[in-house]
Design a protein around this motif. Structure first.
Motif, PDB file in Angstrom:
ATOM      1  N   LYS A  33     -13.198   3.841  -0.516  1.00  0.00           N
ATOM      2  CA  LYS A  33     -11.903   4.495  -0.785  1.00  0.00           C
ATOM      3  C   LYS A  33     -11.148   3.760  -1.884  1.00  0.00           C
ATOM      4  CE  LYS A  33      -7.624   5.995   1.466  1.00  0.00           C
ATOM      5  NZ  LYS A  33      -6.841   6.009   2.734  1.00  0.00           N
ATOM      6  N   LYS A  34     -11.158   2.428  -1.845  1.00  0.00           N
ATOM      7  CA  LYS A  34     -10.498   1.640  -2.889  1.00  0.00           C
ATOM      8  C   LYS A  34     -11.146   1.886  -4.248  1.00  0.00           C
ATOM      9  CE  LYS A  34      -9.076  -2.216   0.080  1.00  0.00           C
ATOM     10  NZ  LYS A  34      -9.298  -3.655   0.400  1.00  0.00           N
ATOM     11  N   THR A  80      -9.270   8.190  -9.387  1.00  0.00           N
ATOM     12  CA  THR A  80      -8.170   9.156  -9.250  1.00  0.00           C
ATOM     13  C   THR A  80      -6.919   8.677  -9.989  1.00  0.00           C
ATOM     14  OG1 THR A  80      -7.541   8.176  -7.109  1.00  0.00           O
ATOM     15  CG2 THR A  80      -9.031  10.064  -7.055  1.00  0.00           C
ATOM     16  N   ASP A  81      -6.675   7.365  -9.970  1.00  0.00           N
ATOM     17  CA  ASP A  81      -5.523   6.819 -10.700  1.00  0.00           C
ATOM     18  C   ASP A  81      -5.696   7.009 -12.203  1.00  0.00           C
ATOM     19  OD1 ASP A  81      -4.434   6.064  -8.320  1.00  0.00           O
ATOM     20  OD2 ASP A  81      -4.921   3.934  -8.499  1.00  0.00           O
ATOM     21  N   ARG A 139       0.806  -1.228   0.000  1.00  0.00           N
ATOM     22  CA  ARG A 139       0.000   0.000   0.000  1.00  0.00           C
ATOM     23  C   ARG A 139       0.835   1.272   0.000  1.00  0.00           C
ATOM     24  NH1 ARG A 139      -3.919  -1.018   4.882  1.00  0.00           N
ATOM     25  NH2 ARG A 139      -2.676  -2.905   5.149  1.00  0.00           N
ATOM     26  N   SER A 150       2.642   1.693  -4.006  1.00  0.00           N
ATOM     27  CA  SER A 150       1.398   2.437  -4.211  1.00  0.00           C
ATOM     28  C   SER A 150       1.445   3.197  -5.535  1.00  0.00           C
ATOM     29  CB  SER A 150       1.187   3.437  -3.066  1.00  0.00           C
ATOM     30  OG  SER A 150       2.171   4.462  -3.129  1.00  0.00           O
ATOM     31  N   THR A 151       0.280   3.626  -5.992  1.00  0.00           N
ATOM     32  CA  THR A 151       0.224   4.421  -7.228  1.00  0.00           C
ATOM     33  C   THR A 151       0.907   5.773  -7.037  1.00  0.00           C
ATOM     34  OG1 THR A 151      -1.996   5.179  -6.585  1.00  0.00           O
ATOM     35  CG2 THR A 151      -1.861   3.323  -8.108  1.00  0.00           C
ATOM     36  N   ASP A 152       0.976   6.259  -5.798  1.00  0.00           N
ATOM     37  CA  ASP A 152       1.701   7.510  -5.545  1.00  0.00           C
ATOM     38  C   ASP A 152       3.157   7.381  -5.981  1.00  0.00           C
ATOM     39  OD1 ASP A 152      -0.500   8.785  -4.494  1.00  0.00           O
ATOM     40  OD2 ASP A 152      -0.008   8.340  -2.405  1.00  0.00           O
ATOM     41  N   SER A 164     -10.281   5.310  -5.597  1.00  0.00           N
ATOM     42  CA  SER A 164      -8.855   5.417  -5.950  1.00  0.00           C
ATOM     43  C   SER A 164      -8.626   4.987  -7.398  1.00  0.00           C
ATOM     44  CB  SER A 164      -8.005   4.565  -5.006  1.00  0.00           C
ATOM     45  OG  SER A 164      -8.208   3.175  -5.234  1.00  0.00           O
TER      46      SER A 164
END
Length: 439
Positions: A322-323, A329-330, A173, A177-179, A326
């Protein structure tokens, strides 16, 4: 058989999402007294239908072209381009006779259902399976970089302490993560007792798309004993046995699994000397490493510090939501990088073949529903794009009508629909061709 399983999974998953998306439009239209003439899974191009039946004035069926589905709403210019009806006076049960706000809800109906489906899927997955991850703070030997990690300066044994200044507690996570994998993240790394900063380049998504995220970094583990020797393999001819612990390869001491893999890669198609510890005694074995850098045995893996959490039904809802969001947003971040030129479209975009490969050749229901949830949210995002022929295009036209107080002309809407249709065909051909080239 594996290919059939893969195709079956993608057809089932997409069919569920298409039917539910179109059901959103169907139910919203019916709620406002708008007549729905057709409800189809897949397109019945050139009038070719695999199956159909009529019920209460609506034709239900399955087309032969698996590129989506549609509901034909009376009095609406859509992908069917049936404009004959529009030459007559509007009927009370037609789409064009209803207030703009009702038509707006009808057009958003499919997107709303896709969002709800995505939330429910991730909610239920979280409730049933909980969440598990690797405790990054307890990885004693740090990480091993793959191709991507090496390119940005990560070294074997590095410990990733933080991402953008926030402690990296979880491996999946936080570290993967995608961040991080979207680029621009700053990693705080501990190397030989010293801390340093590594900036992830904004173009890293190109490499992630090509090599997959496990080529970024993986937990570093110590080498363990041999678990099993493959029959008639080089390892069997060398008389390697289950329980042997490899100490040296061609004189080089081996401590970690990545060191053993590197030694195998360097020794492709060459002879090899293994020094193993067997029942407290050292033994030397000789053989030849094949072209795939293997000898034909499996090794026991050191257990990683896995954390697992379970959640109650209502506890799981915000986590699942939230998942789900996300994913949106991704997608927004990904498209933003494509438009900025930081990511190549041919690397980032996938079509039906790419989606099928994600499902895989074996049925894993957790993976299946996880992908269905992701695709549902992705479809919601894609359909909201302001492209004529997509729901988002219709939404834009209705918002313009609401602002200016009168509808756009039928002529304009027909031409816009044609432009949008050709844009979609071009995108489909691009993604399909891109899939085939990658394949």
């Amino acid at each position: 058989m594996g290919t059939l399983v893969m195709i079956g999974q993608v057809v089932l998953g997409l069919s569920i999402l298409i039917i539910l998306h179109e059901l959103g439009h169907f139910l919203a239209a019916r709620a406002f007294g708008i007549k729905v003439e057709k409800f189809y899974l897949f397109f019945d191009a050139w009038g070719v239908k695999l199956f159909k039946f009529n019920y209460r004035g609506c034709e239900y069926g399955i087309g032969w072209l698996p590129l989506g589905g549609y509901v034909k709403i009376a009095g609406m210019i859509d992908e069917s381009m049936d404009t004959e009806q529009l030459k007559e006076e509007p009927k009370p049960w037609e789409f064009r006779s209803k207030p703009a706000w009702q038509r707006l809800i009808v057009m958003l109906g499919g997107i709303i259902v896709n969002v709800l489906v995505g939330i429910v899927v991730f909610w239920m997955l979280t409730f049933k399976y909980g969440e598990s991850d690797i405790d990054n703070s307890k990885l004693k030997y740090g990480v091993v970089p793959g191709i991507i990690g090496k390119n940005i300066g990560i070294e074997a044994g590095d410990k990733i302490l933080a991402v953008n200044g926030k402690p990296a507690v979880h491996f999946l996570r936080d570290v993967l993560s995608t961040d991080v994998l979207m680029g621009d993240a700053v990693l705080t790394v501990e190397r030989q007792g010293q801390q340093k900063q590594i900036t992830v380049p904004p173009t890293i998504l190109n490499e992630v798309a090509e090599h997959k995220r496990n080529e970024f970094v993986q937990p570093r583990t110590k080498i363990d004993s041999v678990a099993d020797v493959v029959k008639d393999s080089e390892a069997e001819r060398m008389q390697l046995k289950a329980g042997d612990r490899i100490l040296r390869v061609n004189g080089q001491p081996i401590v970690f699994f990545d060191e053993f893999k590197d030694a195998m890669e360097r020794g492709k198609n060459k002879s090899v000397n293994l020094v193993v510890l067997r029942q407290g005694q050292e033994a030397t074995l000789t053989g030849t490493i094949d072209s795939t850098a293997t000898l034909g045995f499996t090794m026991a893996q050191e257990e990683l510090p896995v954390t697992a959490n379970e959640f109650g039904l209502m506890e799981s809802l915000p986590i699942g939501a939230k998942k789900a969001f996300s994913v949106v947003t991704d997608n927004i971040k990904g498209f933003s990088k494509i438009f900025k030129g930081e990511v190549r479209a041919d690397k980032a975009l996938s079509g039906p073949v790419g989606i099928a490969k994600m499902f895989g050749e074996k049925v894993d229901w957790f993976k299946f529903w996880n992908l269905v949830g992701m695709l549902s949210m992705a479809l919601a995002f894609m359909n909201l794009l302001p492209i004529p022929a997509l729901d988002g295009g219709h939404v834009i036209f209705l918002l313009v009508e609401m602002v200016q107080g009168k509808p756009l002309s039928d002529n304009f809407l027909e031409k816009a629909q044609m432009v949008g249709f050709f844009i979609l065909i071009a995108l489909m051909l691009f993604t399909l061709g891109n899939d085939i080239i990658k394949w």
